[in-house]
Design a protein around this motif. Sequence first.
Motif, PDB file in Angstrom:
ATOM      1  N   SER A   1       2.247  35.395  27.144  1.00 48.11           N
ATOM      2  CA  SER A   1       0.959  34.701  27.109  1.00 48.11           C
ATOM      3  C   SER A   1      -0.135  35.655  26.682  1.00 48.11           C
ATOM      4  CB  SER A   1       0.612  34.142  28.503  1.00 48.11           C
ATOM      5  OG  SER A   1       1.519  33.150  28.912  1.00 48.11           O
TER       6      SER A   1
ATOM      7  N   SER B   1       1.816  37.075  16.225  1.00 47.61           N
ATOM      8  CA  SER B   1       2.154  35.965  17.107  1.00 47.61           C
ATOM      9  C   SER B   1       2.270  34.659  16.342  1.00 47.61           C
ATOM     10  CB  SER B   1       1.081  35.809  18.192  1.00 47.61           C
ATOM     11  OG  SER B   1       1.278  34.619  18.935  1.00 47.61           O
TER      12      SER B   1
ATOM     13  N   PHE C   1       2.494  31.853  18.447  1.00 47.11           N
ATOM     14  CA  PHE C   1       2.178  30.941  19.549  1.00 47.11           C
ATOM     15  C   PHE C   1       3.466  30.289  20.064  1.00 47.11           C
ATOM     16  CE2 PHE C   1      -1.657  29.846  16.621  1.00 47.11           C
ATOM     17  CZ  PHE C   1      -2.097  31.158  16.675  1.00 47.11           C
TER      18      PHE C   1
ATOM     19  N   ASP D   1      -1.416  30.577  25.507  1.00 47.89           N
ATOM     20  CA  ASP D   1      -2.413  31.216  24.642  1.00 47.89           C
ATOM     21  C   ASP D   1      -3.723  30.446  24.779  1.00 47.89           C
ATOM     22  OD1 ASP D   1      -0.263  32.778  23.823  1.00 47.89           O
ATOM     23  OD2 ASP D   1       0.191  31.473  22.128  1.00 47.89           O
TER      24      ASP D   1
END
Length: 351
Positions: A239, A271, A273, A279
Amino acid sequence: MGKKIRELGVTIGKLPVGRKNCITDVDGVQVGHVTLDFPIDEEGTYACTGVTAVLPHSGNLFKKKVTAASYVINGFGKTTGLVQVNELGVIESPIMLTNTFGVPAVTQGTLEYMLERNPEIGISTGTINLVVGECNDSYLNSIRHCPVTPGHAIEAIQNATEEVAKEGAVGAGKGMVCFGYKGGIGSSSRIVSVEDENLSYTIGCLVLSNFGEKYEFQADRYNSSKQQEPTTVKPTDGSIIIVLATDAPLSSRQLQRVIKRCGIGLGRTGSHFSHGSGDIVIGFTTAHKISHVSQSVVEIRTQLREDHPIMNKLFTAAAEATEEAIINSMSQAVTTAGRNNHTVHSYNFEN
């Protein structure tokens, strides 16, 4: 503690940074940490975690709220308070960061802190909305033992200052892992200007980074060719909590438009996600101090024109500051050992 990425000769983006290159470049914003780093027993149980507090200003946040918004890039998270933030467009408490199972204790401690300073809450006025964000630090921290207490939240708030925030493996970032290497707290800032009107505004970003696998990291962007320590960390999807502050006069809706661009900076690091990644962006502007009590039917606030070029500069600033804050969270971190002798190495950006 390591060095900020700029101290290593790497420049991210084109906009100028603030004097401290930190979220505290936004006037009045304060950051405080409490770091827990100790064995709990002789069986490998270890506290490797902490609490970080971000205060939009040094006054009474319940009585003088700030315009705010949040944006969920990917919603695998256990935050508190964001529903009301987006409904009413204000923040009225410190923004608190910790580990996933520390959210109840940090919420309790923050509540105690605010109740002590506002005896009218819950009696002659309404309740208070507390904002707490989290990441999962269970690779290094014995998260099931819940070492974070309400007192640690209070202490983090009391430790908050306008100085350059400590970064890396500190506060809530103590046990965090980024791209298989040590992550944690990182910060950066940008200045945007309107030359013909002699105006300038500051964007400041602070992140709690705990995401990504080694293969995803876009290391070439940061001139990183040095051989790295091997990483055997097999994290969950991870995260990141991103806190964006500004002094630009924005409405809550405009602020949400700006903080959406933090996802661009996150993506530039590598990233995508992930499915199980929380996030989340929390943003506020210090341009408006909104009184809790007012007899007026109408209140007047200034805001930037939507179609002025300054908005695009703010979008750019949000992306750049987020990217640099994430890299600072890694470059400032140190190799850290935690539960069951788990060790996460720092990433060496020095060539």
